[in-house]
Write a protein that holds these residues in place. Structure first.
Motif, mmCIF file in Angstrom:
data_model
loop_
_atom_site.group_PDB
_atom_site.id
_atom_site.type_symbol
_atom_site.label_atom_id
_atom_site.label_comp_id
_atom_site.label_asym_id
_atom_site.label_seq_id
_atom_site.Cartn_x
_atom_site.Cartn_y
_atom_site.Cartn_z
ATOM 1 N N ASN A 119 1.096 9.343 3.617
ATOM 2 C CA ASN A 119 1.191 8.463 2.452
ATOM 3 C C ASN A 119 2.539 7.762 2.347
ATOM 4 O OD1 ASN A 119 2.473 10.855 1.796
ATOM 5 N ND2 ASN A 119 1.789 10.849 -0.329
ATOM 6 N N PHE A 120 3.561 8.227 3.065
ATOM 7 C CA PHE A 120 4.839 7.521 3.077
ATOM 8 C C PHE A 120 4.725 6.155 3.760
ATOM 9 C CE2 PHE A 120 4.681 9.876 6.992
ATOM 10 C CZ PHE A 120 5.257 9.027 7.929
ATOM 11 N N LEU A 121 3.599 5.909 4.449
ATOM 12 C CA LEU A 121 3.354 4.609 5.070
ATOM 13 C C LEU A 121 2.586 3.653 4.156
ATOM 14 C CD1 LEU A 121 2.367 5.754 8.677
ATOM 15 C CD2 LEU A 121 4.557 4.797 7.915
ATOM 16 N N ASP A 122 2.199 4.125 2.967
ATOM 17 C CA ASP A 122 1.459 3.276 2.034
ATOM 18 C C ASP A 122 2.326 2.111 1.577
ATOM 19 O OD1 ASP A 122 -0.585 5.111 2.226
ATOM 20 O OD2 ASP A 122 -0.145 6.067 0.294
ATOM 21 N N TRP A 123 1.738 0.933 1.529
ATOM 22 C CA TRP A 123 2.494 -0.254 1.104
ATOM 23 C C TRP A 123 2.953 -0.117 -0.345
ATOM 24 C CZ3 TRP A 123 0.794 -2.968 -3.040
ATOM 25 C CH2 TRP A 123 -0.553 -2.858 -3.378
ATOM 26 N N PHE A 124 2.281 0.701 -1.128
ATOM 27 C CA PHE A 124 2.613 0.838 -2.546
ATOM 28 C C PHE A 124 3.532 2.035 -2.818
ATOM 29 C CE2 PHE A 124 -1.597 2.409 -1.505
ATOM 30 C CZ PHE A 124 -1.553 3.736 -1.909
ATOM 31 N N ASP A 125 3.966 2.746 -1.763
ATOM 32 C CA ASP A 125 4.935 3.834 -1.919
ATOM 33 C C ASP A 125 6.322 3.204 -1.976
ATOM 34 O OD1 ASP A 125 6.853 5.845 -1.484
ATOM 35 O OD2 ASP A 125 5.497 7.031 -0.257
ATOM 36 N N LYS A 126 6.942 3.242 -3.121
ATOM 37 C CA LYS A 126 8.220 2.543 -3.322
ATOM 38 C C LYS A 126 9.403 3.223 -2.630
ATOM 39 C CE LYS A 126 6.198 -0.548 -5.685
ATOM 40 N NZ LYS A 126 5.631 -1.616 -4.930
ATOM 41 N N SER A 127 9.187 4.407 -2.014
ATOM 42 C CA SER A 127 10.285 5.088 -1.336
ATOM 43 C C SER A 127 10.535 4.517 0.060
ATOM 44 C CB SER A 127 10.000 6.590 -1.232
ATOM 45 O OG SER A 127 8.921 6.828 -0.340
ATOM 46 N N THR A 128 9.697 3.586 0.484
ATOM 47 C CA THR A 128 9.829 3.003 1.814
ATOM 48 C C THR A 128 9.544 1.506 1.752
ATOM 49 O OG1 THR A 128 9.021 3.115 4.090
ATOM 50 C CG2 THR A 128 7.420 3.520 2.380
ATOM 51 N N GLU A 129 9.935 0.797 2.773
ATOM 52 C CA GLU A 129 9.634 -0.638 2.851
ATOM 53 C C GLU A 129 8.430 -0.887 3.739
ATOM 54 O OE1 GLU A 129 12.948 -3.190 3.583
ATOM 55 O OE2 GLU A 129 14.272 -1.985 2.325
ATOM 56 N N SER A 130 7.664 0.167 4.009
ATOM 57 C CA SER A 130 6.496 0.080 4.855
ATOM 58 C C SER A 130 5.422 -0.791 4.203
ATOM 59 C CB SER A 130 5.952 1.491 5.079
ATOM 60 O OG SER A 130 4.775 1.454 5.824
ATOM 61 N N ALA A 131 4.630 -1.440 5.016
ATOM 62 C CA ALA A 131 3.522 -2.250 4.512
ATOM 63 C C ALA A 131 2.349 -2.140 5.481
ATOM 64 C CB ALA A 131 3.954 -3.699 4.352
ATOM 65 N N HIS A 132 1.688 -0.998 5.449
ATOM 66 C CA HIS A 132 0.586 -0.738 6.375
ATOM 67 C C HIS A 132 -0.718 -0.585 5.612
ATOM 68 C CE1 HIS A 132 3.396 -0.256 9.668
ATOM 69 N NE2 HIS A 132 4.128 0.520 8.879
ATOM 70 N N PRO A 133 -1.464 -1.682 5.437
ATOM 71 C CA PRO A 133 -2.720 -1.597 4.697
ATOM 72 C C PRO A 133 -3.805 -0.849 5.472
ATOM 73 C CG PRO A 133 -2.380 -3.830 5.504
ATOM 74 C CD PRO A 133 -1.153 -3.055 5.857
ATOM 75 N N VAL A 134 -4.474 0.046 4.774
ATOM 76 C CA VAL A 134 -5.568 0.838 5.343
ATOM 77 C C VAL A 134 -6.841 0.002 5.269
ATOM 78 C CG1 VAL A 134 -6.970 2.905 5.007
ATOM 79 C CG2 VAL A 134 -4.474 3.019 4.718
ATOM 80 N N PHE A 135 -7.594 -0.046 6.390
ATOM 81 C CA PHE A 135 -8.801 -0.872 6.410
ATOM 82 C C PHE A 135 -10.049 -0.148 6.886
ATOM 83 C CE2 PHE A 135 -6.890 -1.418 10.563
ATOM 84 C CZ PHE A 135 -7.952 -1.527 11.449
ATOM 85 N N GLY A 136 -9.965 1.162 7.103
ATOM 86 C CA GLY A 136 -11.148 1.894 7.530
ATOM 87 C C GLY A 136 -10.933 3.388 7.529
#
Length: 186
Positions: free
Chosen positions: A135-152
């Protein structure tokens, strides 16, 4: 919901694709899969307890030093699942499905998520399959600048996907190449 069938040199797995929630990302994936783009490409990065990454055209050669740096052809068009036409960027990237108006789907076990460089519209053909709750890779996790949208989400063969992540590697690249024979979406 469209279903993607992944036939690999280690076996077959299937995933439901979130066409209604991520229409651009899924439309791009379907376009690439059904055109044969992914056929013959190898997994170029597998990390136990984390994820398996796939989709770089340079990884047709499993030992290519460029594996992980490629994407679809630039300025090519595809249809999203809501019927809109999009043109990939000069680098082969697609619009990011992140932000307030987009679905908040976590990078949980068995989910498919877009890989990117961290720059806007840098996702194209590469994606990863989470084998842990990332979940640290979630685009909506404000603790990181990650932007990995889940699509499946993997719906068949999750044990195979986990086994792929556990093969012996050299610099996260499987010692014995794992080839994607085909990816098709029905």
């Amino acid at each position: 919901m469209p279903v993607a069938t992944f036939q690999t040199s280690m076996g077959t797995f299937k995933a439901d694709l979130y066409a209604d929630k991520m229409p651009i990302t899924v439309g791009n994936f379907i376009d690439l899969a059904n055109s044969g783009f992914y056929d013959g490409i190898h997994f170029h990065r597998v990390i136990p307890g984390f994820m398996n990454q796939f989709g770089c055209p340079y990884a047709k050669d499993p030992n290519s030093p460029r594996a992980g740096t490629g994407g679809p052809s630039p300025n090519t068009q595809f249809k999203s699942c809501d019927g809109k036409t999009y043109t990939r960027t000069a680098d082969g990237g697609i619009p990011d499905e992140v932000g307030q108006s987009h679905q908040r789907i976590t990078n949980g076990v068995g989910t498919l998520s877009m890989a990117n460089t961290g720059q806007p519209e840098s996702g194209g053909s590469q994606f990863f399959i989470n084998v842990a709750n990332n979940n640290f890779l979630d685009w909506f996790d404000k603790s990181t600048e990650s932007a990995h949208p889940v699509f499946g989400q993997i719906v068949e063969g999750l044990d195979l996907v986990k086994n792929i992540s556990k093969v012996p590697t050299r610099n996260d690249n499987p010692n014995t190449p794992i080839k994607m024979i085909s990816v098709r979406v029905a």
